[in-house]
Design a protein around this motif. Structure first.
Motif, PDB file in Angstrom:
ATOM      1  N   HIS A 147       0.908  -1.269   0.070  1.00 43.97           N
ATOM      2  CA  HIS A 147      -0.150  -0.066   0.074  1.00 43.97           C
ATOM      3  C   HIS A 147       0.887   1.471  -0.054  1.00 43.97           C
ATOM      4  CE1 HIS A 147      -2.725   3.105   1.435  1.00 43.97           C
ATOM      5  NE2 HIS A 147      -3.822   2.054   0.753  1.00 43.97           N
ATOM      6  N   PHE A 148       1.844   1.349   0.861  1.00 44.72           N
ATOM      7  CA  PHE A 148       2.569   2.553   0.903  1.00 44.72           C
ATOM      8  C   PHE A 148       3.239   2.820  -0.386  1.00 44.72           C
ATOM      9  CE2 PHE A 148       6.288  -0.372   2.209  1.00 44.72           C
ATOM     10  CZ  PHE A 148       7.211   0.256   1.500  1.00 44.72           C
ATOM     11  N   GLY A 198      -0.885  -4.380   3.013  1.00 47.36           N
ATOM     12  CA  GLY A 198      -0.056  -3.544   3.537  1.00 47.36           C
ATOM     13  C   GLY A 198       1.218  -3.623   4.139  1.00 47.36           C
ATOM     14  N   CYS A 199       1.835  -3.209   4.710  1.00 52.58           N
ATOM     15  CA  CYS A 199       3.250  -3.485   5.351  1.00 52.58           C
ATOM     16  C   CYS A 199       3.158  -3.202   6.747  1.00 52.58           C
ATOM     17  CB  CYS A 199       4.239  -2.255   4.537  1.00 52.58           C
ATOM     18  SG  CYS A 199       5.867  -2.337   5.619  1.00 52.58           S
ATOM     19  N   SER A 200       3.322  -4.243   7.375  1.00 56.92           N
ATOM     20  CA  SER A 200       3.263  -4.329   8.963  1.00 56.92           C
ATOM     21  C   SER A 200       4.047  -3.201   9.592  1.00 56.92           C
ATOM     22  CB  SER A 200       3.592  -5.821   9.669  1.00 56.92           C
ATOM     23  OG  SER A 200       4.750  -6.151   9.386  1.00 56.92           O
ATOM     24  N   MET A 201       5.314  -3.149   8.892  1.00 52.43           N
ATOM     25  CA  MET A 201       6.396  -1.853   9.714  1.00 52.43           C
ATOM     26  C   MET A 201       5.538  -0.792   9.585  1.00 52.43           C
ATOM     27  SD  MET A 201      10.062  -0.369   8.083  1.00 52.43           S
ATOM     28  CE  MET A 201      10.745  -1.808   8.266  1.00 52.43           C
ATOM     29  N   ALA A 202       5.140  -0.411   8.460  1.00 52.98           N
ATOM     30  CA  ALA A 202       4.464   0.920   8.245  1.00 52.98           C
ATOM     31  C   ALA A 202       3.319   1.003   9.039  1.00 52.98           C
ATOM     32  CB  ALA A 202       3.931   0.984   6.666  1.00 52.98           C
ATOM     33  N   ASP A 203       2.618   0.021   9.588  1.00 54.85           N
ATOM     34  CA  ASP A 203       1.537   0.323  10.641  1.00 54.85           C
ATOM     35  C   ASP A 203       2.222   0.547  12.060  1.00 54.85           C
ATOM     36  OD1 ASP A 203      -0.256  -0.264   8.453  1.00 54.85           O
ATOM     37  OD2 ASP A 203      -0.405  -2.413   9.030  1.00 54.85           O
ATOM     38  N   MET A 204       3.367   0.690  12.253  1.00 54.24           N
ATOM     39  CA  MET A 204       4.050   0.796  13.641  1.00 54.24           C
ATOM     40  C   MET A 204       4.259   2.022  14.067  1.00 54.24           C
ATOM     41  SD  MET A 204       6.749  -2.598  13.699  1.00 54.24           S
ATOM     42  CE  MET A 204       6.043  -4.089  13.537  1.00 54.24           C
ATOM     43  N   ALA A 205       3.930   3.106  12.919  1.00 51.79           N
ATOM     44  CA  ALA A 205       3.629   4.595  13.505  1.00 51.79           C
ATOM     45  C   ALA A 205       2.510   5.070  12.908  1.00 51.79           C
ATOM     46  CB  ALA A 205       5.158   5.307  13.000  1.00 51.79           C
ATOM     47  N   SER A 232       5.726   4.136   4.984  1.00 54.87           N
ATOM     48  CA  SER A 232       5.065   4.723   6.003  1.00 54.87           C
ATOM     49  C   SER A 232       3.898   5.241   5.128  1.00 54.87           C
ATOM     50  CB  SER A 232       6.016   5.817   6.537  1.00 54.87           C
ATOM     51  OG  SER A 232       6.423   6.806   5.534  1.00 54.87           O
ATOM     52  N   THR A 233       2.798   5.706   6.167  1.00 56.64           N
ATOM     53  CA  THR A 233       1.519   6.400   5.264  1.00 56.64           C
ATOM     54  C   THR A 233       1.874   7.730   4.769  1.00 56.64           C
ATOM     55  OG1 THR A 233       1.124   7.342   7.458  1.00 56.64           O
ATOM     56  CG2 THR A 233       0.029   5.005   7.434  1.00 56.64           C
ATOM     57  N   ALA A 234       0.918   7.930   3.905  1.00 56.55           N
ATOM     58  CA  ALA A 234       1.089   9.400   3.233  1.00 56.55           C
ATOM     59  C   ALA A 234       1.075  10.465   4.487  1.00 56.55           C
ATOM     60  CB  ALA A 234       0.062   9.492   2.364  1.00 56.55           C
ATOM     61  N   ALA A 235       0.075  10.244   5.520  1.00 57.59           N
ATOM     62  CA  ALA A 235       0.183  11.292   6.660  1.00 57.59           C
ATOM     63  C   ALA A 235       1.450  11.544   7.218  1.00 57.59           C
ATOM     64  CB  ALA A 235      -0.912  10.663   7.571  1.00 57.59           C
ATOM     65  N   ILE A 248      11.850  14.946   5.532  1.00 57.55           N
ATOM     66  CA  ILE A 248      12.050  14.321   4.528  1.00 57.55           C
ATOM     67  C   ILE A 248      11.788  12.713   4.242  1.00 57.55           C
ATOM     68  CG2 ILE A 248      14.688  14.074   5.172  1.00 57.55           C
ATOM     69  CD1 ILE A 248      15.506  14.690   2.209  1.00 57.55           C
ATOM     70  N   VAL A 249      11.796  12.114   3.217  1.00 62.84           N
ATOM     71  CA  VAL A 249      11.471  10.715   3.160  1.00 62.84           C
ATOM     72  C   VAL A 249      12.890  10.040   2.865  1.00 62.84           C
ATOM     73  CG1 VAL A 249      10.105   8.845   1.828  1.00 62.84           C
ATOM     74  CG2 VAL A 249       9.191  11.311   2.367  1.00 62.84           C
ATOM     75  N   CYS A 250      13.020   8.793   3.312  1.00 66.18           N
ATOM     76  CA  CYS A 250      14.283   8.334   2.782  1.00 66.18           C
ATOM     77  C   CYS A 250      13.799   6.685   2.332  1.00 66.18           C
ATOM     78  CB  CYS A 250      15.457   8.128   3.816  1.00 66.18           C
ATOM     79  SG  CYS A 250      15.063   6.805   5.033  1.00 66.18           S
ATOM     80  N   THR A 251      14.848   6.034   1.716  1.00 65.92           N
ATOM     81  CA  THR A 251      14.531   4.423   1.372  1.00 65.92           C
ATOM     82  C   THR A 251      15.672   3.930   1.765  1.00 65.92           C
ATOM     83  OG1 THR A 251      15.621   4.317  -1.037  1.00 65.92           O
ATOM     84  CG2 THR A 251      13.326   5.363  -0.838  1.00 65.92           C
ATOM     85  N   SER A 252      15.986   2.722   1.586  1.00 61.12           N
ATOM     86  CA  SER A 252      16.945   1.933   2.183  1.00 61.12           C
ATOM     87  C   SER A 252      18.255   2.097   1.158  1.00 61.12           C
ATOM     88  CB  SER A 252      16.562   0.478   1.787  1.00 61.12           C
ATOM     89  OG  SER A 252      16.335  -0.086   0.543  1.00 61.12           O
ATOM     90  N   SER A 253      18.067   2.728   0.064  1.00 60.22           N
ATOM     91  CA  SER A 253      18.994   2.790  -1.008  1.00 60.22           C
ATOM     92  C   SER A 253      19.696   4.378  -0.757  1.00 60.22           C
ATOM     93  CB  SER A 253      18.893   2.666  -2.367  1.00 60.22           C
ATOM     94  OG  SER A 253      17.565   3.270  -2.705  1.00 60.22           O
TER      95      SER A 253
END
Ligand code: 13P
Ligand code: SF4
Length: 362
Positions: free
Chosen positions: A76-77, A100-107, A137-140, A151-156
Motif C-alpha cells: 500500500h505505501f 499493507g506493510c506491518s512495519m508501516a503500521d508501527m507508526a 510509512s503512510t502518506a500522513a 524528508i523521506v528516505c529509502t533503503s538505498s
C-alpha cells in the motif's frame, strides 16, 4: 460485475487461462498502462511488470510516467507514493487493497504528533529536529515530514538523507524502522551513545529529558518482522559450512546481522552486487525469499543460499497473485470498480514536498 464476483470467477478458472488473459489485456491496454513490480513479488506476477525495482527506483519511475493507469504490484505505501508523485488525472491501482506493510503500521500520525509534542517539552523540535520517515510509512507521515522541514528516505539513500537532515538541524527523529536508521548511522560513524530509542507506547518514548537533549538520533521502535528473522548465528553457520561465502543483508535486518554481513544494501543493490560478481562467487542473502529464489534461478553459476533456515516471506507482498492482477486489468478495460489508491489532497501537498526533497538529492 463487482471486483469480488470477478475474483471468485477467476479463482475458478485454470491458472494458465488467467496468464493468457493477462497477456491479452496488457496487449489491449498498450501504453494506457504501466505495471510497476517490487522485487519481493511472486514469480507468477513479477514477469508481467514493465519495470521492476526497489522502493526508490519505483518511486522515480512513477514520478516520470505519463501512463493514465499504473498498476502497482507491491504494497500500500508504494501505491500511495506513486499516487502522490503522479498527476491528478492518472490512476494508481493496488491489485489487492489488503496488501499493507506491518512495519508501516508501527507508526501512525497520532503517535508521531504526540512524540513531536513531547519533544517540545524539552527542546524546540521545529528548529532542532529533522523528522525523517522511511518510505515504508503512510502518506500522513510523509505529509508530517513535509510540513515540519523533514524528508523521506529509502533503503538505498538513507545515508544521503541523514547527511542532508543533520546539515539542516542538529537532531533527527527517524521512523518507523529503528534498524534502517541505526544501521545507517553506525555505518556513518555515529556513536551508539548518541542514539536513543523512542517507544511510542511510553511517555517521552521511555527517555529522560537529559537523554533526549543529548541524542543526535531518535529511533522509533519499529521493525520488519520478516527481516528480524535473520540472525547473526545464521551468518556464522554459513561461513563455517561454506568458506569464502559472502553475506548480503538488507538494512532492515538487525544490527548484529548487518555487522556480520559483507554487504548491506537495498533489494536493487543486492541484485546488482550478485550480477557483477565473478562466476563461482557464493552468497548467503538476508532478504525476502521470493527475491533470493529468483536470484538463485537467474545465476546458477553463482551458488546462493537463503541466510535463514526458516522461511522469511512477506505475506502482504504475496497477496498480489495473477487473479488480482487479472481483475485489475479487466476493471481498467471495462471502466469498472478499481482498487484505486488515492491520497487526500491535504496530505498530498505536504507528502509530495517531503518526497521531492528526497528525489532532488539523487
Ligand atoms: P527496498 O526499497 O530495498 O526494495 O525495500 C523495500 C522493503 O519493503 C524491504 O522490506
Ligand atoms: Fe513491510 Fe517488511 Fe514486507 Fe518490506 S518485507 S513490505 S518492510 S513487512
Amino acid at each position: 460485475m463487482s471486483t469480488q464476483a470477478l475474483l471468485k470467477q477467476l479463482y475458478d478458472t485454470p491458472e494458465e487461462n488467467i496468464i493468457e488473459q493477462i497477456h491479452a489485456l496488457k496487449e489491449e491496454l498498450g501504453d494506457q498502462l504501466l505495471i510497476l513490480g517490487h522485487h519481493y513479488q511472486r514469480e507468477e506476477v513479477i514477469g508481467f511488470a514493465d519495470i521492476t525495482g526497489d522502493s526508490l527506483k519505483l518511486a522515480q519511475e512513477a514520478s516520470e510516467t505519463k501512463a493514465p493507469y499504473i498498476i502497482f504490484c507491491g504494497v500500500h505505501f508504494m501505491a500511495e507514493t506513486a499516487d502522490i508523485l503522479t498527476g491528478d488525472d492518472q490512476v494508481v491501482i493496488l491489485p489487492d487493497p489488503a496488501a499493507g506493510c506491518s512495519m508501516a503500521d508501527m507508526a501512525d500520525i497520532e503517535q508521531v504528533s504526540r512524540c513531536w509534542q513531547e519533544l517540545s517539552e524539552v527542546l524546540s523540535p521545529e528548529s532542532s529536529v529533522t523528522p525523517v520517515t522511511y518510505i515504508n510509512s503512510t502518506a500522513a507521515l510523509k505529509a508530517f515530514c513535509g510540513e515540519h522541514g523533514g524528508i523521506v528516505c529509502t533503503s538505498s539513500n538513507a545515508q544521503k538523507v541523514l547527511e542532508w537532515s543533520w546539515g539542516n538541524r542538529e537532531k533527527v527523529l527517524f521512523f518507523p524502522d529503528q534498524h534502517l536508521g541505526e544501521n545507517t548511522a553506525l555505518a556513518m560513524g555515529v556513536p551508539e551513545h548518541e542514539m536513543i530509542i523512542w517507544d511510542p507506547f511510553r511517555h517521552m518514548g521511555g527517555n529522560t529529558p537529559e537523554a533526549i537533549q543529548k541524542a543526535k538520533l531518535i529511533l522509533w521502535k519499529g521493525f520488519c518482522s520478516v527481516h528480524l528473522l535473520f540472525k547473526a548465528e545464521h551468518a556464522a553457520t554459513m561461513r563455517k559450512n561454506h568458506p569464502g561465502i559472502q553475506i548480503l543483508a538488507h538494512p532492515e535486518c538487525s544490527r548484529e546481522v548487518c555487522e556480520a554481513a559483507d554487504f548491506v544494501g537495498s533489494t536493487e543493490s543486492i541484485i546488482q552486487h550478485v550480477t557483477r560478481a565473478d562466476t563461482g562467487s557464493k552468497f548467503a542473502i538476508a532478504t525476502e525469499l521470493n527475491l533470493v529464489n529468483r536470484l538463485r534461478i537467474r545465476f546458477p553459476e553463482k551458488p546462493i543460499w537463503f541466510l535463514s533456515p526458516m522461511v522469511c516471506m512477506c505475506s502482504t507482498m504475496f497477496r498480489t497473485d495473477p487473479q488480482h492482477l487479472c481483475a485489475s486489468l479487466t476493471a481498467i478495460r471495462d471502466q469498472s470498480q478499481l482498487n484505486r489508491v488515492s491520497v487526500p489532497a491535504d496530505q498530498r501537498r505536504w507528502a509530495k514536498l517531503s518526497l521531492e526533497r528526497m528525489l532532488n538529492l539523487a
